[in-house]
Design a protein around this motif. Structure first.
Motif, mmCIF file in Angstrom:
data_model
loop_
_atom_site.group_PDB
_atom_site.id
_atom_site.type_symbol
_atom_site.label_atom_id
_atom_site.label_comp_id
_atom_site.label_asym_id
_atom_site.label_seq_id
_atom_site.Cartn_x
_atom_site.Cartn_y
_atom_site.Cartn_z
ATOM 1 N N ALA A 1 0.834 -1.205 0.000
ATOM 2 C CA ALA A 1 0.000 0.000 0.000
ATOM 3 C C ALA A 1 0.870 1.258 0.000
ATOM 4 C CB ALA A 1 -0.917 -0.005 1.215
ATOM 5 N N PHE A 2 0.327 2.333 -0.556
ATOM 6 C CA PHE A 2 1.012 3.624 -0.633
ATOM 7 C C PHE A 2 0.829 4.331 0.706
ATOM 8 C CE2 PHE A 2 1.004 8.141 -2.242
ATOM 9 C CZ PHE A 2 2.353 8.168 -2.566
ATOM 10 N N GLY A 3 1.907 4.513 1.453
ATOM 11 C CA GLY A 3 1.839 5.117 2.776
ATOM 12 C C GLY A 3 2.513 6.479 2.821
ATOM 13 N N THR A 4 2.468 7.112 3.994
ATOM 14 C CA THR A 4 3.032 8.463 4.132
ATOM 15 C C THR A 4 4.545 8.470 3.908
ATOM 16 O OG1 THR A 4 3.121 8.169 6.536
ATOM 17 C CG2 THR A 4 1.217 9.340 5.637
ATOM 18 N N ALA A 5 5.225 7.375 4.267
ATOM 19 C CA ALA A 5 6.678 7.303 4.023
ATOM 20 C C ALA A 5 6.959 7.279 2.523
ATOM 21 C CB ALA A 5 7.276 6.071 4.704
ATOM 22 N N ASP A 6 6.110 6.561 1.769
ATOM 23 C CA ASP A 6 6.248 6.516 0.305
ATOM 24 C C ASP A 6 5.977 7.896 -0.304
ATOM 25 O OD1 ASP A 6 6.594 3.621 0.205
ATOM 26 O OD2 ASP A 6 4.471 3.518 0.715
ATOM 27 N N LEU A 7 4.974 8.575 0.239
ATOM 28 C CA LEU A 7 4.649 9.919 -0.248
ATOM 29 C C LEU A 7 5.820 10.873 -0.012
ATOM 30 C CD1 LEU A 7 2.685 12.028 -1.373
ATOM 31 C CD2 LEU A 7 1.773 12.305 0.938
ATOM 32 N N ALA A 8 6.391 10.809 1.181
ATOM 33 C CA ALA A 8 7.542 11.663 1.503
ATOM 34 C C ALA A 8 8.689 11.394 0.540
ATOM 35 C CB ALA A 8 7.991 11.419 2.944
#
Length: 198
Positions: free
Chosen positions: A19-26
């Protein structure tokens, strides 16, 4: 043995793991050396029937700083770095006068975290809810500190490999919407931006 292999294969392809998480977004937002483009900011005040609109250009160096050049309705250049906000007076950078910024200083500091993908910094002040994929995502920020609860009801950010839209809904009923257009990453900086941010 077959069951064990099947379970392992299933876990590898589980959407929860990938899943696309906040760490990936950062990581996505901090990947480019720089982000440049045009912005339109619309400030909706309860006391006015039409929004106050400003236009200009910006240059962002993730983790380094933001150059915010408002061109309309008047010319104003701000530089936002970890050491504070300064304003260009035509010859050099001086400490920005908060009264002349019309309350923009706090917002621009926040934009530095928002545009630069500093989700760790944002998590200190907001509860983050991320939905979507790396190609099309939306991040909702619900304030959790007493200070942010006094200012915002929520903040919505959306984008892809860069931030495309930010909406700040304020406690007293006012709203700010920012749209980012003609956004390019990894382009050569002009001399002014180089000197200001590097």
């Amino acid at each position: 043995m077959r069951k064990l292999i099947f379970t392992a294969a299933l876990s590898l392809f589980s959407p929860l793991i990938w899943a696309f998480g906040t760490a990936d977004l950062a990581q996505t937002l901090q990947k480019p050396d720089n982000v440049q483009g045009a912005f339109t900011q619309q400030r909706y005040l309860k006391s006015l029937t039409k929004p106050m609109t400003t236009n200009g250009r910006f240059v962002l160096l993730p983790k380094k700083g933001l150059l915010w050049h408002m061109q309309k309705p008047f010319d104003n250049r701000l530089r936002v770095r970890s050491d504070g906000i300064t304003q260009w007076n035509g010859k050099n950078w001086t400490t920005a006068n908060p009264s002349k910024m019309s309350g923009q200083s706090q917002q621009i500091k926040l934009f530095l975290d928002l545009l630069g993908g500093n989700t760790t910094g944002l998590e200190k002040q907001f509860n983050l809810q991320l939905s979507g994929t790396q190609q099309k995502w939306m991040l909702r920020l619900d304030p959790k500190t007493a200070l942010m609860k006094q200012i915002f009801t929520r903040i919505d950010i959306s984008g892809d490999n860069v931030v495309r839209r930010i909406e700040l809904d304020e406690k007293q009923g006012d709203k700010t919407v920012m749209l980012f257009e003609n956004v390019k990453t990894g382009q050569t900086l002009d001399e002014f931006a180089k000197q200001a941010l590097q």
